[in-house]
Design a protein around this motif. Structure first.
Motif, PDB file in Angstrom:
ATOM      1  N   TYR A  95     -32.937  52.436   7.465  1.00 15.90           N
ATOM      2  CA  TYR A  95     -34.172  53.540   7.564  1.00 15.90           C
ATOM      3  C   TYR A  95     -34.344  54.126   5.543  1.00 15.90           C
ATOM      4  O   TYR A  95     -33.881  53.767   4.550  1.00 15.90           O
ATOM      5  CB  TYR A  95     -33.410  54.854   7.562  1.00 15.90           C
ATOM      6  N   CYS A  96     -35.636  54.457   5.650  1.00 15.45           N
ATOM      7  CA  CYS A  96     -36.070  55.160   3.776  1.00 15.45           C
ATOM      8  C   CYS A  96     -35.999  56.358   4.323  1.00 15.45           C
ATOM      9  O   CYS A  96     -35.943  56.914   5.020  1.00 15.45           O
ATOM     10  CB  CYS A  96     -37.113  54.447   3.643  1.00 15.45           C
ATOM     11  N   ALA A  97     -35.661  57.127   3.464  1.00 15.15           N
ATOM     12  CA  ALA A  97     -35.656  58.592   2.599  1.00 15.15           C
ATOM     13  C   ALA A  97     -36.048  58.622   1.579  1.00 15.15           C
ATOM     14  O   ALA A  97     -35.840  57.831   0.864  1.00 15.15           O
ATOM     15  CB  ALA A  97     -33.987  58.935   3.146  1.00 15.15           C
ATOM     16  N   ALA A  98     -35.932  60.166   1.084  1.00 16.64           N
ATOM     17  CA  ALA A  98     -36.642  60.910   0.045  1.00 16.64           C
ATOM     18  C   ALA A  98     -36.298  62.145  -0.490  1.00 16.64           C
ATOM     19  O   ALA A  98     -36.195  62.549   0.705  1.00 16.64           O
ATOM     20  CB  ALA A  98     -37.998  61.147   0.457  1.00 16.64           C
ATOM     21  N   ARG A  99     -36.063  62.170  -1.841  1.00 16.84           N
ATOM     22  CA  ARG A  99     -35.575  63.409  -2.243  1.00 16.84           C
ATOM     23  C   ARG A  99     -35.768  64.035  -3.094  1.00 16.84           C
ATOM     24  O   ARG A  99     -36.522  63.415  -3.946  1.00 16.84           O
ATOM     25  CB  ARG A  99     -33.896  63.582  -2.024  1.00 16.84           C
ATOM     26  N   TRP A 100     -36.079  65.378  -3.133  1.00 15.25           N
ATOM     27  CA  TRP A 100     -36.552  65.692  -4.275  1.00 15.25           C
ATOM     28  C   TRP A 100     -35.138  65.553  -5.580  1.00 15.25           C
ATOM     29  O   TRP A 100     -33.738  65.797  -5.177  1.00 15.25           O
ATOM     30  CB  TRP A 100     -36.922  67.511  -4.939  1.00 15.25           C
ATOM     31  N   GLY A 101     -35.155  65.044  -6.800  1.00 14.68           N
ATOM     32  CA  GLY A 101     -34.559  65.023  -8.019  1.00 14.68           C
ATOM     33  C   GLY A 101     -34.272  63.281  -8.300  1.00 14.68           C
ATOM     34  O   GLY A 101     -34.728  63.113  -7.705  1.00 14.68           O
ATOM     35  N   GLY A 102     -32.762  62.957  -8.369  1.00 18.18           N
ATOM     36  CA  GLY A 102     -32.214  62.180  -8.285  1.00 18.18           C
ATOM     37  C   GLY A 102     -32.077  61.416  -7.845  1.00 18.18           C
ATOM     38  O   GLY A 102     -31.230  62.100  -6.122  1.00 18.18           O
ATOM     39  N   SER A 103     -31.309  60.226  -7.614  1.00 17.98           N
ATOM     40  CA  SER A 103     -30.889  59.302  -6.257  1.00 17.98           C
ATOM     41  C   SER A 103     -29.585  59.419  -5.821  1.00 17.98           C
ATOM     42  O   SER A 103     -28.671  60.419  -6.511  1.00 17.98           O
ATOM     43  CB  SER A 103     -31.026  57.848  -6.998  1.00 17.98           C
ATOM     44  N   SER A 104     -29.591  59.374  -4.543  1.00 16.65           N
ATOM     45  CA  SER A 104     -28.430  59.207  -4.260  1.00 16.65           C
ATOM     46  C   SER A 104     -27.602  58.668  -2.973  1.00 16.65           C
ATOM     47  O   SER A 104     -28.443  57.766  -2.614  1.00 16.65           O
ATOM     48  CB  SER A 104     -28.196  61.022  -3.835  1.00 16.65           C
ATOM     49  N   ARG A 105     -26.478  58.251  -2.608  1.00 17.77           N
ATOM     50  CA  ARG A 105     -25.705  57.290  -2.213  1.00 17.77           C
ATOM     51  C   ARG A 105     -25.723  58.280  -0.179  1.00 17.77           C
ATOM     52  O   ARG A 105     -25.578  57.323   0.304  1.00 17.77           O
ATOM     53  CB  ARG A 105     -24.914  56.436  -2.279  1.00 17.77           C
ATOM     54  N   TYR A 106     -25.949  59.066  -0.465  1.00 17.33           N
ATOM     55  CA  TYR A 106     -25.517  60.508   0.719  1.00 17.33           C
ATOM     56  C   TYR A 106     -27.151  60.480   1.208  1.00 17.33           C
ATOM     57  O   TYR A 106     -27.480  61.512   0.832  1.00 17.33           O
ATOM     58  CB  TYR A 106     -24.382  61.712  -0.152  1.00 17.33           C
ATOM     59  N   TRP A 107     -26.790  59.844   2.655  1.00 18.09           N
ATOM     60  CA  TRP A 107     -28.365  60.125   3.276  1.00 18.09           C
ATOM     61  C   TRP A 107     -27.781  62.220   3.999  1.00 18.09           C
ATOM     62  O   TRP A 107     -29.171  62.129   4.469  1.00 18.09           O
ATOM     63  CB  TRP A 107     -27.560  59.842   5.246  1.00 18.09           C
TER      64      TRP A 107
END
Length: 123
Positions: A95-107
């Protein structure tokens, strides 16, 4: 609508390569941190690689270090996961995922998700 669509999965022999694509619509990937995750049957979803909005890459899975690479093509609004020297243990839905802000290892810290693409490594 904000959407992510993964593609590029399939069946490959051990030692082979695949390139997964994560294409975005409705938003610009350049402004988000993008992570690749995978989930094998009976196992928890784990972070693999992430790329920040600034292009910084982080590897969250020791088992793929030196074999997998994440990169962005801004012109195509797409993030890729290049997978080389594939092993049977790499078999999973990716899966790919996107979030606002910095990178994270937590889905659970990601906002947008694709539908996933199956990768099967078998002889």
């Amino acid at each position: 609508q904000l959407q992510l669509v993964e593609s590029g999965g399939g069946l490959v022999q051990p030692g082979g390569s695949l390139r997964l694509s994560c294409a975005a619509s409705g938003f610009t990937l350049d402004y988000y941190a993008i992570g690749w995750f995978r989930q094998a049957p009976g196992k928890e979803r784990e972070g693999v690689l992430c790329i920040s909005s600034s292009g910084e890459r982080t590897n969250y899975a020791d088992s793929v270090k030196g074999r997998f690479t994440i990169y962005r093509d801004s012109a195509k609004n797409t993030v890729y996961l290049q997978m080389n020297s594939l092993e049977p243990e790499d078999t999973a839905v990716y899966y790919c995922a996107a979030r606002w802000g910095g990178s994270s290892r937590y889905w659970n810290e990601y906002t947008y998700w694709g539908q996933g693409t199956q990768v099967t490594v078998s002889s």
